[in-house]
Write a protein that holds these residues in place. Structure first.
Motif, PDB file in Angstrom:
ATOM      1  N   ALA A   1       0.820  -1.215   0.000  1.00 48.94           N
ATOM      2  CA  ALA A   1       0.000   0.000   0.000  1.00 48.94           C
ATOM      3  C   ALA A   1       0.849   1.258   0.000  1.00 48.94           C
ATOM      4  CB  ALA A   1      -0.937  -0.019   1.216  1.00 48.94           C
ATOM      5  N   TRP A   2       1.974   1.266   0.753  1.00 48.59           N
ATOM      6  CA  TRP A   2       2.808   2.470   0.815  1.00 48.59           C
ATOM      7  C   TRP A   2       3.369   2.826  -0.554  1.00 48.59           C
ATOM      8  CZ3 TRP A   2       7.825   2.433  -0.804  1.00 48.59           C
ATOM      9  CH2 TRP A   2       8.445   1.197  -0.936  1.00 48.59           C
ATOM     10  N   PHE A   3       3.696   1.781  -1.350  1.00 46.93           N
ATOM     11  CA  PHE A   3       4.238   2.049  -2.683  1.00 46.93           C
ATOM     12  C   PHE A   3       3.165   2.628  -3.590  1.00 46.93           C
ATOM     13  CE2 PHE A   3       5.328   0.978  -7.029  1.00 46.93           C
ATOM     14  CZ  PHE A   3       6.664   1.323  -7.099  1.00 46.93           C
ATOM     15  N   MET A   4       1.945   2.094  -3.489  1.00 45.71           N
ATOM     16  CA  MET A   4       0.861   2.596  -4.314  1.00 45.71           C
ATOM     17  C   MET A   4       0.510   4.038  -3.947  1.00 45.71           C
ATOM     18  SD  MET A   4       0.477   0.133  -6.301  1.00 45.71           S
ATOM     19  CE  MET A   4      -0.877   0.873  -7.216  1.00 45.71           C
TER      20      MET A   4
ATOM     21  N   GLY B   1       0.652   9.402  -5.584  1.00 43.12           N
ATOM     22  CA  GLY B   1       1.001  10.743  -5.116  1.00 43.12           C
ATOM     23  C   GLY B   1       1.851  11.490  -6.125  1.00 43.12           C
ATOM     24  N   THR B   2       2.806  10.798  -6.758  1.00 45.78           N
ATOM     25  CA  THR B   2       3.635  11.451  -7.780  1.00 45.78           C
ATOM     26  C   THR B   2       2.801  11.855  -8.989  1.00 45.78           C
ATOM     27  OG1 THR B   2       4.203   9.268  -8.704  1.00 45.78           O
ATOM     28  CG2 THR B   2       5.707  10.206  -7.080  1.00 45.78           C
ATOM     29  N   ILE B   3       1.794  11.027  -9.342  1.00 43.61           N
ATOM     30  CA  ILE B   3       0.920  11.386 -10.462  1.00 43.61           C
ATOM     31  C   ILE B   3       0.124  12.647 -10.135  1.00 43.61           C
ATOM     32  CG2 ILE B   3      -1.051  10.640 -11.839  1.00 43.61           C
ATOM     33  CD1 ILE B   3      -0.061   7.786 -11.582  1.00 43.61           C
ATOM     34  N   ILE B   4      -0.417  12.704  -8.908  1.00 43.22           N
ATOM     35  CA  ILE B   4      -1.187  13.883  -8.496  1.00 43.22           C
ATOM     36  C   ILE B   4      -0.296  15.116  -8.463  1.00 43.22           C
ATOM     37  CG2 ILE B   4      -2.470  14.897  -6.576  1.00 43.22           C
ATOM     38  CD1 ILE B   4      -3.429  12.074  -5.881  1.00 43.22           C
ATOM     39  N   PHE B   5       0.946  14.950  -7.976  1.00 43.49           N
ATOM     40  CA  PHE B   5       1.868  16.084  -7.932  1.00 43.49           C
ATOM     41  C   PHE B   5       2.189  16.575  -9.344  1.00 43.49           C
ATOM     42  CE2 PHE B   5       6.212  17.689  -8.185  1.00 43.49           C
ATOM     43  CZ  PHE B   5       6.174  18.711  -7.254  1.00 43.49           C
TER      44      PHE B   5
ATOM     45  N   ILE C   1       0.329  16.343 -12.026  1.00 40.41           N
ATOM     46  CA  ILE C   1      -0.828  17.061 -12.575  1.00 40.41           C
ATOM     47  C   ILE C   1      -0.910  18.472 -11.985  1.00 40.41           C
ATOM     48  CG2 ILE C   1      -3.340  17.083 -12.695  1.00 40.41           C
ATOM     49  CD1 ILE C   1      -3.260  14.023 -12.744  1.00 40.41           C
ATOM     50  N   GLY C   2      -0.728  18.565 -10.666  1.00 43.15           N
ATOM     51  CA  GLY C   2      -0.749  19.883 -10.029  1.00 43.15           C
ATOM     52  C   GLY C   2       0.365  20.784 -10.538  1.00 43.15           C
ATOM     53  N   TYR C   3       1.543  20.220 -10.748  1.00 45.30           N
ATOM     54  CA  TYR C   3       2.677  21.007 -11.250  1.00 45.30           C
ATOM     55  C   TYR C   3       2.373  21.541 -12.646  1.00 45.30           C
ATOM     56  CZ  TYR C   3       7.519  22.161 -12.427  1.00 45.30           C
ATOM     57  OH  TYR C   3       8.657  22.827 -12.806  1.00 45.30           O
ATOM     58  N   MET C   4       1.798  20.671 -13.518  1.00 45.66           N
ATOM     59  CA  MET C   4       1.480  21.086 -14.880  1.00 45.66           C
ATOM     60  C   MET C   4       0.439  22.202 -14.887  1.00 45.66           C
ATOM     61  SD  MET C   4      -0.100  18.831 -17.999  1.00 45.66           S
ATOM     62  CE  MET C   4      -1.679  18.697 -17.120  1.00 45.66           C
ATOM     63  N   LEU C   5      -0.615  22.049 -14.060  1.00 47.61           N
ATOM     64  CA  LEU C   5      -1.645  23.077 -14.002  1.00 47.61           C
ATOM     65  C   LEU C   5      -1.090  24.395 -13.469  1.00 47.61           C
ATOM     66  CD1 LEU C   5      -4.650  20.974 -12.622  1.00 47.61           C
ATOM     67  CD2 LEU C   5      -4.306  21.762 -14.978  1.00 47.61           C
ATOM     68  N   ASN C   6      -0.227  24.307 -12.458  1.00 40.53           N
ATOM     69  CA  ASN C   6       0.293  25.510 -11.814  1.00 40.53           C
ATOM     70  C   ASN C   6       1.238  26.288 -12.713  1.00 40.53           C
ATOM     71  OD1 ASN C   6       0.809  27.368  -9.720  1.00 40.53           O
ATOM     72  ND2 ASN C   6       2.590  26.219  -9.052  1.00 40.53           N
ATOM     73  N   TYR C   7       2.141  25.576 -13.415  1.00 42.19           N
ATOM     74  CA  TYR C   7       3.188  26.255 -14.172  1.00 42.19           C
ATOM     75  C   TYR C   7       2.888  26.385 -15.665  1.00 42.19           C
ATOM     76  CZ  TYR C   7       6.236  26.028 -10.105  1.00 42.19           C
ATOM     77  OH  TYR C   7       6.771  26.200  -8.864  1.00 42.19           O
ATOM     78  N   HIS C   8       2.069  25.492 -16.217  1.00 38.64           N
ATOM     79  CA  HIS C   8       1.896  25.488 -17.667  1.00 38.64           C
ATOM     80  C   HIS C   8       0.467  25.719 -18.138  1.00 38.64           C
ATOM     81  CE1 HIS C   8       6.014  24.098 -18.116  1.00 38.64           C
ATOM     82  NE2 HIS C   8       5.775  23.185 -17.198  1.00 38.64           N
ATOM     83  N   VAL C   9      -0.509  25.711 -17.237  1.00 35.09           N
ATOM     84  CA  VAL C   9      -1.902  25.933 -17.642  1.00 35.09           C
ATOM     85  C   VAL C   9      -2.434  27.214 -17.007  1.00 35.09           C
ATOM     86  CG1 VAL C   9      -4.240  24.987 -17.653  1.00 35.09           C
ATOM     87  CG2 VAL C   9      -2.278  23.452 -17.939  1.00 35.09           C
ATOM     88  N   ILE C  10      -2.522  27.223 -15.683  1.00 28.85           N
ATOM     89  CA  ILE C  10      -3.046  28.408 -14.989  1.00 28.85           C
ATOM     90  C   ILE C  10      -2.012  29.526 -14.963  1.00 28.85           C
ATOM     91  CG2 ILE C  10      -4.035  29.239 -12.823  1.00 28.85           C
ATOM     92  CD1 ILE C  10      -4.959  26.404 -12.244  1.00 28.85           C
TER      93      ILE C  10
END
Length: 265
Positions: A100-103, A108-112, A114-123
């Protein structure tokens, strides 16, 4: 007398400490025996009881250690329960899912991301590296202008490449020589004869030999040739002192001087 009393007190203290330890051990044994409800009428009963206890211990499932719990590992005793029904060429597969910890870390890296892309390259809430670099350049230029406008000791920061004048004052030349030895001699030699950098004592110049040209070259540097800009390390007065010193050693012909470079002035 005082020594005897001291030793007597030490002996009594040690005796009391030993007695207290012995009393505590006796109490511990008594409590353990009182809490043990097992009573054996004979040696055979005791042996039978121990055999049954060992059998129960062997049948108990293997306890997971803290390390197994953290990594999500299963004990070897449960391996037979993890074998899946299908097999190929005698090779079976264990139904042992990803911990479970690995999943959590993976998703978590996928969510990060997506957030990074939205923050720096979309919004566009965050600045990209290019935008941060451009902002730092603007800020550096503003800081430079502010520094030049600040009145220093004797107006040191008011001197620039547009109003600098050569000086033959002995105090100015001495100050310039000391600065030259510290910051310029590694590349231009102790006497300006030239090593990595060009010879500063002849009539040939790569970037101009007037007082304003030399001041400008020291101030802004020549990055493509490895000479740094000294405007952030020295004020206008210090750069002017070095410039005056360089002009004063013109024609000194130091030993080991480097061959002329640039245009004659």
């Amino acid at each position: 007398m005082n020594d005897i009393l001291l030793w007597a007190l030490l002996f009594v203290s040690v005796s009391i400490l030993i007695a207290a330890i012995l009393v505590l051990r006796v109490i511990k044994i008594f409590v353990q025996q009182s809490l043990n409800p097992t009573y054996f009428a004979s040696t055979e009963e005791k042996e039978k009881y121990l055999i049954e206890q060992n059998k129960l211990e062997a049948e108990k499932p293997e306890k997971k250690t803290l390390w197994n719990w953290i990594l999500g590992l299963r004990p070897l005793s449960e391996e037979k329960d993890l074998v899946m029904e299908h097999e190929f060429d005698g090779i079976a597969e264990l139904d042992n899912p990803t911990p479970a910890w690995f999943m959590v870390l993976f998703y978590g890296t996928i969510i990060f991301a997506i957030g990074y892309m939205l923050n720096y390259h979309v919004i566009g809430w965050g600045k990209s590296q290019e935008q941060e670099y451009a902002a730092e350049l603007v800020q550096a230029e503003e800081d430079r202008l502010v520094m030049l406008q600040k009145p220093g000791a004797g107006g040191a920061n008011k001197i620039n490449e547009n109003n600098v004048e050569a000086s033959s004052d002995e105090a100015v030349l001495q100050a310039g020589a000391a600065l030259f030895k510290n910051v310029c001699s590694p590349c231009h030699g102790e006497h300006g004869e030239g090593t990595v950098g060009p010879n500063l004592t002849d009539e040939y110049w790569l970037h101009g030999g007037t007082v304003k040209d030399i001041f400008r070259t020291i101030k802004y540097g020549v990055p493509e040739k490895g000479m740094i800009a000294w405007e952030k390390s020295m004020n206008g007065k210090q750069i002017a002192d070095i410039t005056s010193y360089i002009l004063s050693i013109k024609g000194s012909n130091p030993p080991g001087a480097k061959a002329p470079q640039g245009d004659k002035e």
